[in-house]
Design a protein around this motif. Structure first.
Motif, PDB file in Angstrom:
ATOM      1  N   GLY A 255     -32.362  25.914  32.309  1.00 27.99           N
ATOM      2  CA  GLY A 255     -31.282  26.633  32.970  1.00 27.99           C
ATOM      3  C   GLY A 255     -31.443  28.135  32.836  1.00 27.99           C
ATOM      4  N   LEU A 256     -31.886  28.582  31.656  1.00 24.43           N
ATOM      5  CA  LEU A 256     -32.109  30.017  31.455  1.00 24.43           C
ATOM      6  C   LEU A 256     -33.164  30.549  32.408  1.00 24.43           C
ATOM      7  CD1 LEU A 256     -32.197  30.767  27.631  1.00 24.43           C
ATOM      8  CD2 LEU A 256     -30.884  31.932  29.364  1.00 24.43           C
ATOM      9  N   VAL A 257     -34.266  29.801  32.528  1.00 29.08           N
ATOM     10  CA  VAL A 257     -35.345  30.238  33.413  1.00 29.08           C
ATOM     11  C   VAL A 257     -34.843  30.308  34.849  1.00 29.08           C
ATOM     12  CG1 VAL A 257     -37.589  29.615  34.340  1.00 29.08           C
ATOM     13  CG2 VAL A 257     -37.154  29.386  31.916  1.00 29.08           C
ATOM     14  N   VAL A 258     -34.129  29.263  35.269  1.00 28.66           N
ATOM     15  CA  VAL A 258     -33.610  29.257  36.636  1.00 28.66           C
ATOM     16  C   VAL A 258     -32.588  30.383  36.810  1.00 28.66           C
ATOM     17  CG1 VAL A 258     -32.401  27.888  38.356  1.00 28.66           C
ATOM     18  CG2 VAL A 258     -34.062  26.814  36.886  1.00 28.66           C
ATOM     19  N   ALA A 259     -31.828  30.679  35.746  1.00 36.95           N
ATOM     20  CA  ALA A 259     -30.852  31.771  35.828  1.00 36.95           C
ATOM     21  C   ALA A 259     -31.544  33.077  36.179  1.00 36.95           C
ATOM     22  CB  ALA A 259     -30.108  31.915  34.510  1.00 36.95           C
ATOM     23  N   LEU A 260     -32.667  33.349  35.518  1.00 35.23           N
ATOM     24  CA  LEU A 260     -33.371  34.595  35.827  1.00 35.23           C
ATOM     25  C   LEU A 260     -33.928  34.576  37.239  1.00 35.23           C
ATOM     26  CD1 LEU A 260     -35.209  35.742  32.650  1.00 35.23           C
ATOM     27  CD2 LEU A 260     -33.375  36.835  33.879  1.00 35.23           C
ATOM     28  N   MET A 261     -34.274  33.378  37.740  1.00 33.50           N
ATOM     29  CA  MET A 261     -34.785  33.294  39.104  1.00 33.50           C
ATOM     30  C   MET A 261     -33.709  33.588  40.120  1.00 33.50           C
ATOM     31  SD  MET A 261     -37.049  29.952  39.428  1.00 33.50           S
ATOM     32  CE  MET A 261     -37.967  29.523  38.008  1.00 33.50           C
ATOM     33  N   VAL A 262     -32.497  33.071  39.897  1.00 33.78           N
ATOM     34  CA  VAL A 262     -31.472  33.215  40.927  1.00 33.78           C
ATOM     35  C   VAL A 262     -30.657  34.486  40.747  1.00 33.78           C
ATOM     36  CG1 VAL A 262     -31.309  30.772  41.402  1.00 33.78           C
ATOM     37  CG2 VAL A 262     -29.781  31.776  39.734  1.00 33.78           C
ATOM     38  N   ALA A 263     -30.689  35.101  39.558  1.00 35.84           N
ATOM     39  CA  ALA A 263     -29.881  36.310  39.345  1.00 35.84           C
ATOM     40  C   ALA A 263     -30.183  37.399  40.381  1.00 35.84           C
ATOM     41  CB  ALA A 263     -30.067  36.830  37.920  1.00 35.84           C
ATOM     42  N   PRO A 264     -31.456  37.691  40.694  1.00 36.03           N
ATOM     43  CA  PRO A 264     -31.694  38.739  41.696  1.00 36.03           C
ATOM     44  C   PRO A 264     -31.135  38.388  43.066  1.00 36.03           C
ATOM     45  CG  PRO A 264     -33.737  38.172  40.571  1.00 36.03           C
ATOM     46  CD  PRO A 264     -32.720  37.177  40.147  1.00 36.03           C
TER      47      PRO A 264
ATOM     48  N   PHE B 255     -43.068  32.173  26.489  1.00 40.56           N
ATOM     49  CA  PHE B 255     -42.371  33.182  25.695  1.00 40.56           C
ATOM     50  C   PHE B 255     -40.983  32.712  25.291  1.00 40.56           C
ATOM     51  CE2 PHE B 255     -39.458  36.736  25.338  1.00 40.56           C
ATOM     52  CZ  PHE B 255     -40.086  37.477  24.364  1.00 40.56           C
ATOM     53  N   LEU B 256     -40.162  32.416  26.302  1.00 41.51           N
ATOM     54  CA  LEU B 256     -38.754  32.157  26.040  1.00 41.51           C
ATOM     55  C   LEU B 256     -38.548  30.964  25.113  1.00 41.51           C
ATOM     56  CD1 LEU B 256     -35.898  33.049  26.888  1.00 41.51           C
ATOM     57  CD2 LEU B 256     -35.944  31.193  28.520  1.00 41.51           C
ATOM     58  N   GLN B 257     -39.309  29.896  25.377  1.00 44.16           N
ATOM     59  CA  GLN B 257     -39.118  28.665  24.617  1.00 44.16           C
ATOM     60  C   GLN B 257     -39.206  28.916  23.109  1.00 44.16           C
ATOM     61  OE1 GLN B 257     -38.975  24.945  25.944  1.00 44.16           O
ATOM     62  NE2 GLN B 257     -41.130  24.603  25.620  1.00 44.16           N
ATOM     63  N   GLY B 258     -40.197  29.697  22.701  1.00 48.53           N
ATOM     64  CA  GLY B 258     -40.360  29.969  21.274  1.00 48.53           C
ATOM     65  C   GLY B 258     -39.260  30.845  20.713  1.00 48.53           C
ATOM     66  N   GLU B 259     -38.773  31.782  21.540  1.00 47.22           N
ATOM     67  CA  GLU B 259     -37.813  32.755  21.024  1.00 47.22           C
ATOM     68  C   GLU B 259     -36.396  32.208  20.993  1.00 47.22           C
ATOM     69  OE1 GLU B 259     -38.756  35.915  20.037  1.00 47.22           O
ATOM     70  OE2 GLU B 259     -40.783  35.139  20.340  1.00 47.22           O
ATOM     71  N   ILE B 260     -36.113  31.268  21.905  1.00 49.08           N
ATOM     72  CA  ILE B 260     -34.718  30.903  22.109  1.00 49.08           C
ATOM     73  C   ILE B 260     -34.295  29.751  21.189  1.00 49.08           C
ATOM     74  CG2 ILE B 260     -34.796  29.103  23.881  1.00 49.08           C
ATOM     75  CD1 ILE B 260     -32.810  32.357  24.107  1.00 49.08           C
ATOM     76  N   VAL B 261     -35.273  29.116  20.540  1.00 51.37           N
ATOM     77  CA  VAL B 261     -34.948  27.959  19.707  1.00 51.37           C
ATOM     78  C   VAL B 261     -33.937  28.338  18.631  1.00 51.37           C
ATOM     79  CG1 VAL B 261     -35.924  26.504  17.922  1.00 51.37           C
ATOM     80  CG2 VAL B 261     -37.014  26.614  20.131  1.00 51.37           C
ATOM     81  N   GLY B 262     -34.093  29.545  18.063  1.00 46.91           N
ATOM     82  CA  GLY B 262     -33.160  30.001  17.028  1.00 46.91           C
ATOM     83  C   GLY B 262     -31.736  30.046  17.552  1.00 46.91           C
ATOM     84  N   LEU B 263     -31.576  30.573  18.777  1.00 52.70           N
ATOM     85  CA  LEU B 263     -30.239  30.653  19.366  1.00 52.70           C
ATOM     86  C   LEU B 263     -29.681  29.261  19.610  1.00 52.70           C
ATOM     87  CD1 LEU B 263     -27.973  32.320  20.654  1.00 52.70           C
ATOM     88  CD2 LEU B 263     -29.192  32.148  22.809  1.00 52.70           C
TER      89      LEU B 263
ATOM     90  N   ALA C 190     -38.288  22.019  14.924  1.00 51.79           N
ATOM     91  CA  ALA C 190     -37.510  22.667  15.981  1.00 51.79           C
ATOM     92  C   ALA C 190     -37.662  21.947  17.302  1.00 51.79           C
ATOM     93  CB  ALA C 190     -37.947  24.115  16.130  1.00 51.79           C
ATOM     94  N   THR C 191     -38.478  20.884  17.345  1.00 52.50           N
ATOM     95  CA  THR C 191     -38.772  20.293  18.650  1.00 52.50           C
ATOM     96  C   THR C 191     -37.562  19.622  19.279  1.00 52.50           C
ATOM     97  OG1 THR C 191     -39.587  18.385  17.463  1.00 52.50           O
ATOM     98  CG2 THR C 191     -41.227  19.895  18.344  1.00 52.50           C
ATOM     99  N   VAL C 192     -36.515  19.325  18.492  1.00 49.29           N
ATOM    100  CA  VAL C 192     -35.336  18.744  19.145  1.00 49.29           C
ATOM    101  C   VAL C 192     -34.650  19.753  20.045  1.00 49.29           C
ATOM    102  CG1 VAL C 192     -34.777  16.924  17.513  1.00 49.29           C
ATOM    103  CG2 VAL C 192     -33.982  19.251  17.083  1.00 49.29           C
ATOM    104  N   TYR C 193     -34.966  21.039  19.860  1.00 52.74           N
ATOM    105  CA  TYR C 193     -34.298  22.056  20.677  1.00 52.74           C
ATOM    106  C   TYR C 193     -35.139  22.523  21.858  1.00 52.74           C
ATOM    107  CZ  TYR C 193     -31.390  22.425  16.519  1.00 52.74           C
ATOM    108  OH  TYR C 193     -30.572  22.146  15.477  1.00 52.74           O
ATOM    109  N   THR C 194     -36.410  22.124  21.918  1.00 46.36           N
ATOM    110  CA  THR C 194     -37.256  22.630  23.000  1.00 46.36           C
ATOM    111  C   THR C 194     -37.148  21.737  24.228  1.00 46.36           C
ATOM    112  OG1 THR C 194     -39.102  21.385  22.120  1.00 46.36           O
ATOM    113  CG2 THR C 194     -38.937  23.683  21.466  1.00 46.36           C
TER     114      THR C 194
END
Lengths: 337, 408
Positions: free
Chosen positions: A192-201, A145-153, A181-185
Motif C-alpha cells: 500500500g505504501l508503494v502504491v501510495a507513492l505511485m498515486v500521490a502525484p 529500500f522501503l521493505q527493510g526500513e519500514i519493518v521497524g515502524l 522480522a519476516t512476519v512484517y515483510t
C-alpha cells in the motif's frame, strides 16, 4: 463544431443557410473517414469488453454466486472465487489512499498557495513527471529500500496498536528480541505504501489544478474580510475545490486498484482474506492474473478473465463516479481532469 | 462558504465595469519573530529528542527520532506562536507548518525514489558493455562487466514503435471525429473511450494474451506486446488529444468556414496546425506511459536474453520487463543490471517528458517568436500574390486591403 455552424447561420439570418449539408465529395469522404475511425475505436473497445465478458461467462456460470464468496483459487477443481483477491485489492488501495491523500493534499496546497511563484512552475513539472515514472521503478524502491526500513515502524504499530484488529500480527512476539522480522515483510501495508507513492502525484496534480482555479475575487474577498492565509484556504480554496479533491482521490483510487507490478513485486500471495494489514501475505486481482496466467488451462483462463472483468467493473465504477463528481462540482466545470 | 460566494451579484444589479485580467497578489510577509519561533522550536525539539533518545529512555531508530522530533517541534512551535498571537493567527501558522512539511515529505520521497534507482544503477551504467551487449553470454555468476541490456533497449523501441504505428493514426482520427462530427455517436464513443481509460493494464495484457496468442496462435512476440500496449495507450491518447482539440478557438474555425473552406480543409489547415504542439504532447505523454508499462508486456512479450529484432517471432524483452525479471535473481550482478535497466528506462521517460514540455509548453494558437515570424512572412507573401494577380488581368475595385495577420 456546432457552435461555429450556429454562429454562421445567425450571421446570415434572412435566408437561413446550412453551410455543411453538402460541400463536395471530398468533404463527404473526409467525414466518413472520421466516422470510420470512430467506429474502429468503438469496435476495438467493445471487442475488449465483449470478449472479456464472453470468456468470463463460462467461469461465472460454472461458479455462480460462489465466485464472490470463495477465497481459494483452484479453477481446475472448480473451487475458485475472488473473495480473497478483491478484498486484498481493496485493502491495498485503502492503505494507499489513506497515505496518499494527506500527502497529495499538502503538496497541492503548498504548490498553489505557499510556494514562491518562481518555484511553482518547477514543482508543477516535477509532480507531473513523477506521475509518469514507471511503476517498476517504484516497485524496485519498495522491494529493495522501503521493505527493510519500514519493518521497524510496522513492528512498532503492531506492538502498541495491536489491540485494533487490522494492526494485529499473529505469530509476532514483541517481547522476543530475537524474533524474526519476516512476519512484517511482504505485507499489504508495504504494498500500500508503494502504491501510495505511485498515486500521490496523480492525485496531487488534479487537486493543484483545481485549487489554482479558485476565483481571485473570492480569495481577495476573504482577505479583505481579515482572513489569514489558512482562513482563505479553509473558507474559499477547499470548499471551491471540494469536487476536484474527491474526484482526484477517486481517480487515484482507480489507479491504485488496477496497479499490478508494484504490488506483485512486494506482496507474497495468499488466498485467504488477510485482515491483518501489517502481516506478511496479501493479494490483489492483478497480482493473481500476473501469477497464474502462464499455467492456466482454458477454463483457468476464463476464470482469470472473470477476475479481470470484476476488477475492471470496479475501476470503471470508481472512475465514472470520479469524473461525474469532478464535472458537477463548481471547480470542475472548466477543468478536464 | 455562503458569505463569500454571494459576492457574485447577478449581472444587472451592479453595472459591470470592464476589468483588467485578474492576477493573484503575493501574500509573502515574513517577520523576524516568525523565523525566531520556528528556529527556536526546531532547536528545542531536536535537543529534547536527543536527550530522550540518549539519556532518559531506551528509544532507538532513525524513524522514531524524526517522528518524535517533529511532534515536539509542532507542539513547541504552537506554544511559542500562541505567546504572541491569538487564535486564528496561531491556526494559520500551524497549518502553514503542516502544509510545508507534508509537501517537503512528499517531494523528498518522490525524488528519492528516482535518485535511489539511479544510484543503485550507477554500477551497471558505468560500464560501456552494459549498453552494447545483451545477456546471452552472461552466466549467472559473471560480473557486471559482462553482458548488458542492448536487447531490452531494442525491444522497447520495437514494441513502442508498433504501438505508436497503431495508436497515433487511430487515436488522432478518433479525436478529430469526436470534435468535428458531433452527435450521438461521438458522445457514445467518448463515453466508451473514457470507460476504457479505467481498464487495468494487466487486463489489457490478458485480453491480448487470450485473443492473439491463445486463440489466433500468435507467438509471444513484439507484435503481441505492441498490440497489448496499443489497447492500453489508445484511450489515453484519444482522451488527451480530444482535450487539446477542444481548446482550439472556435473563432479560428469560423474564420475558415467564412472563407468558404470545406470541412476537411478547415481541419487540415486550421485545426490540426493550431493544435499541433498539444497533440504532440499528448502523443509523447502517452508514449511515456506505454514505455514504462510492465504488466501488459509481462503477459505478451515473453522473456528473452538475446537481441531479437524480428517483431513476429520469438520473445522480446523490454526495459521495464528486464528490470522486473533481473531483480528477481539472487545474484547481486543481476540485481545491479536490473537497477541499471530501470535507470535507463527512467532516463527515457525523462527525455520524453522534457521533449513534451519543450514542444507543448504553449496552448494552442500561441506561437513562439520564430513561428509568428514565419506566419507573418507567409501571409505577407499571400497578400503579394493576391495583389499581383489582381493587378494582372483586370483592375479590380480599388480597395487595396490591409496586410492580413494570420491570427493574434
Amino acid at each position: 463544431m456546432a457552435n461555429g455552424v450556429e454562429t454562421i447561420q445567425r450571421a446570415t439570418e434572412p435566408v437561413p443557410r446550412r453551410p455543411h449539408s453538402d460541400s463536395g465529395w471530398a468533404d463527404r469522404l473526409f467525414r466518413s473517414t472520421l466516422r470510420g475511425g470512430g467506429f474502429l475505436v468503438l469496435l476495438v473497445m467493445s471487442l475488449v469488453g465483449g470478449f472479456l465478458a464472453y470468456r468470463a461467462w463460462e467461469a461465472l456460470s460454472e461458479a455462480g454466486t460462489s465466485f464472490l464468496t470463495t477465497e481459494t483459487w483452484e479453477p481446475d477443481v472448480g473451487e475458485f472465487g475472488i473473495a480473497a483477491v478483491i478484498t486484498g485489492t481493496a485493502m491495498i488501495a485503502a492503505v494507499a489512499i489513506a497515505i496518499a491523500v494527506p500527502l497529495a493534499l499538502g503538496t497541492a496546497l503548498y504548490i498553489s498557495e505557499y510556494a514562491p511563484p518562481r518555484l511553482r512552475r518547477t514543482l508543477v513539472s516535477l509532480v507531473d513527471l513523477m506521475a509518469a515514472v514507471p511503476s517498476v521503478v517504484y516497485g524496485l524502491w519498495g522491494l529493495f529500500f522501503l521493505q527493510g526500513e519500514i519493518v521497524g515502524l510496522a513492528r512498532w504499530i503492531s506492538t502498541y496498536f495491536g489491540w485494533f484488529p487490522p494492526f494485529d500480527v499473529t505469530g509476532a512476539d514483541p517481547r522476543d528480541p530475537l524474533a524474526t522480522a519476516t512476519v512484517y515483510t511482504a505485507s499489504t501495508f508495504i504494498a500500500g505504501l508503494v502504491v501510495a507513492l505511485m498515486v500521490a502525484p496523480i492525485i496531487c496534480s488534479i487537486m493543484r489544478e483545481v485549487f489554482s482555479q479558485t476565483p481571485v475575487g473570492e480569495r481577495e474577498g476573504a482577505l479583505a474580510l481579515g482572513a489569514t492565509r489558512w482562513g482563505v484556504i479553509s473558507s474559499v480554496v477547499l470548499p471551491f475545490g471540494r469536487g476536484g479533491m474527491i474526484g482526484g482521490t477517486m481517480l487515484g483510487l482507480g489507479r491504485a486498484l488496477g496497479e499490478t507490478i508494484g504490488v506483485y513485486m512486494i506482496i507474497s500471495p495468499v488466498f485467504d482474506i488477510q485482515w491483518h494489514v501489517l502481516q506478511t501475505g496479501g493479494n490483489s486481482v492483478s497480482a493473481l492474473i500476473a501469477l497464474r496466467y502462464g499455467e492456466a488451462t482454458s477454463f483457468g483462463m476464463s476464470a482469470l478473465m472473470a477476475a479481470g472483468l470484476a476488477l475492471f467493473v470496479v475501476t470503471l465504477i470508481v472512475n465514472f463516479a470520479a469524473s461525474s463528481i469532478v464535472a458537477r462540482s463548481r471547480s470542475g466545470a472548466e477543468s478536464d481532469s | 462558504m455562503g458569505t463569500i460566494t454571494e459576492h457574485r451579484t447577478p449581472a444587472g444589479h451592479v453595472a459591470p465595469t470592464p476589468r483588467p485580467p485578474e492576477e493573484r497578489r503575493r501574500l509573502g510577509t515574513l517577520r523576524a519573530t516568525d523565523v525566531y519561533a520556528a528556529v527556536g522550536a526546531a532547536l528545542a525539539a531536536l535537543s529534547i529528542t536527543f536527550l530522550l533518545f540518549t539519556r532518559f529512555t531506551g528509544f532507538t531508530g532513525g524513524l522514531g527520532f524524526a517522528a518524535t522530533a517533529y511532534a515536539l517541534f509542532l507542539g513547541l512551535y504552537t506554544l511559542l506562536v500562541s505567546l504572541e498571537e491569538d487564535g486564528p493567527a496561531v491556526r494559520d501558522r500551524v497549518a502553514s507548518v503542516i502544509v510545508h512539511s507534508l509537501a517537503a515529505l512528499t517531494l523528498a520521497a518522490l525524488v528519492f525514489v528516482v535518485l535511489y534507482t539511479l544510484l543503485e544503477g550507477r554500477e551497471a551504467l558505468g560500464n560501456l558493455n552494459f549498453f552494447t551487449e545483451d545477456l546471452v553470454a552472461a552466466g549467472p555468476l559473471d560480473p557486471i562487466t559482462v553482458g548488458g541490456i542492448r536487447h531490452a533497449v531494442v525491444g522497447t523501441l520495437v514494441e513502442i514503435t508498433i504501438a505508436l504505428l497503431i495508436t497515433v493514426p487511430t487515436g488522432l482520427v478518433c479525436a478529430v471525429f469526436l470534435n468535428e462530427v458531433p452527435g450521438r455517436l461521438a458522445r457514445f464513443v467518448r463515453t466508451i473511450v473514457e470507460a476504457m481509460t479505467a481498464l487495468p493494464s494487466i487486463v489489457a495484457g490478458l485480453f491480448v494474451y487470450a485473443t492473439a496468442i491463445l486463440a489466433l496462435g500468435l507467438e509471444k512476440s513484439a507484435l503481441a506486446a505492441g498490440l497489448a500496449l496499443s489497447v492500453m495507450m489508445l484511450p489515453i491518447i484519444i482522451r488527451s488529444a480530444d482535450v487539446v482539440l477542444r481548446l482550439v478557438p472556435g473563432t479560428l474555425r469560423e474564420a475558415a468556414y467564412a472563407t468558404g473552406a470545406p470541412r476537411w480543409r478547415t481541419v487540415w489547415h486550421v485545426v490540426l496546425p493550431t493544435a499541433r504542439s498539444g497533440l504532440t504532447t499528448a502523443v509523447i505523454l502517452g508514449t511515456a506511459r506505454g514505455i514504462g508499462e510492465t504488466s501488459p508486456v509481462l503477459l505478451t512479450a515473453g522473456y528473452a536474453t538475446d537481441t531479437n529484432t524480428d517483431p513476429l517471432h520469438g520473445a522480446m524483452t523490454s526495459l521495464p520487463l528486464a528490470a522486473f525479471q533481473l531483480v528477481r535473481s539472487p545474484e547481486p550482478a543481476y540485481i545491479a543490471r536490473g537497477f541499471g535497466a530501470a535507470a535507463v528506462l527512467m532516463a527515457l521517460v525523462l527525455l520524453l517528458f522534457v521533449l513534451a514540455r519543450i514542444i507543448g509548453g504553449r496552448g494552442p494558437g500561441q506561437l513562439s517568436r520564430r513561428q509568428e515570424h514565419r506566419r507573418v512572412a507567409g501571409s505577407a507573401r499571400d497578400l503579394r500574390r493576391i495583389e499581383s494577380r489582381r493587378a494582372g488581368p483586370t483592375n479590380g475595385p480599388g480597395a487595396p486591403g490591409k496586410p492580413a495577420r494570420s491570427h493574434p
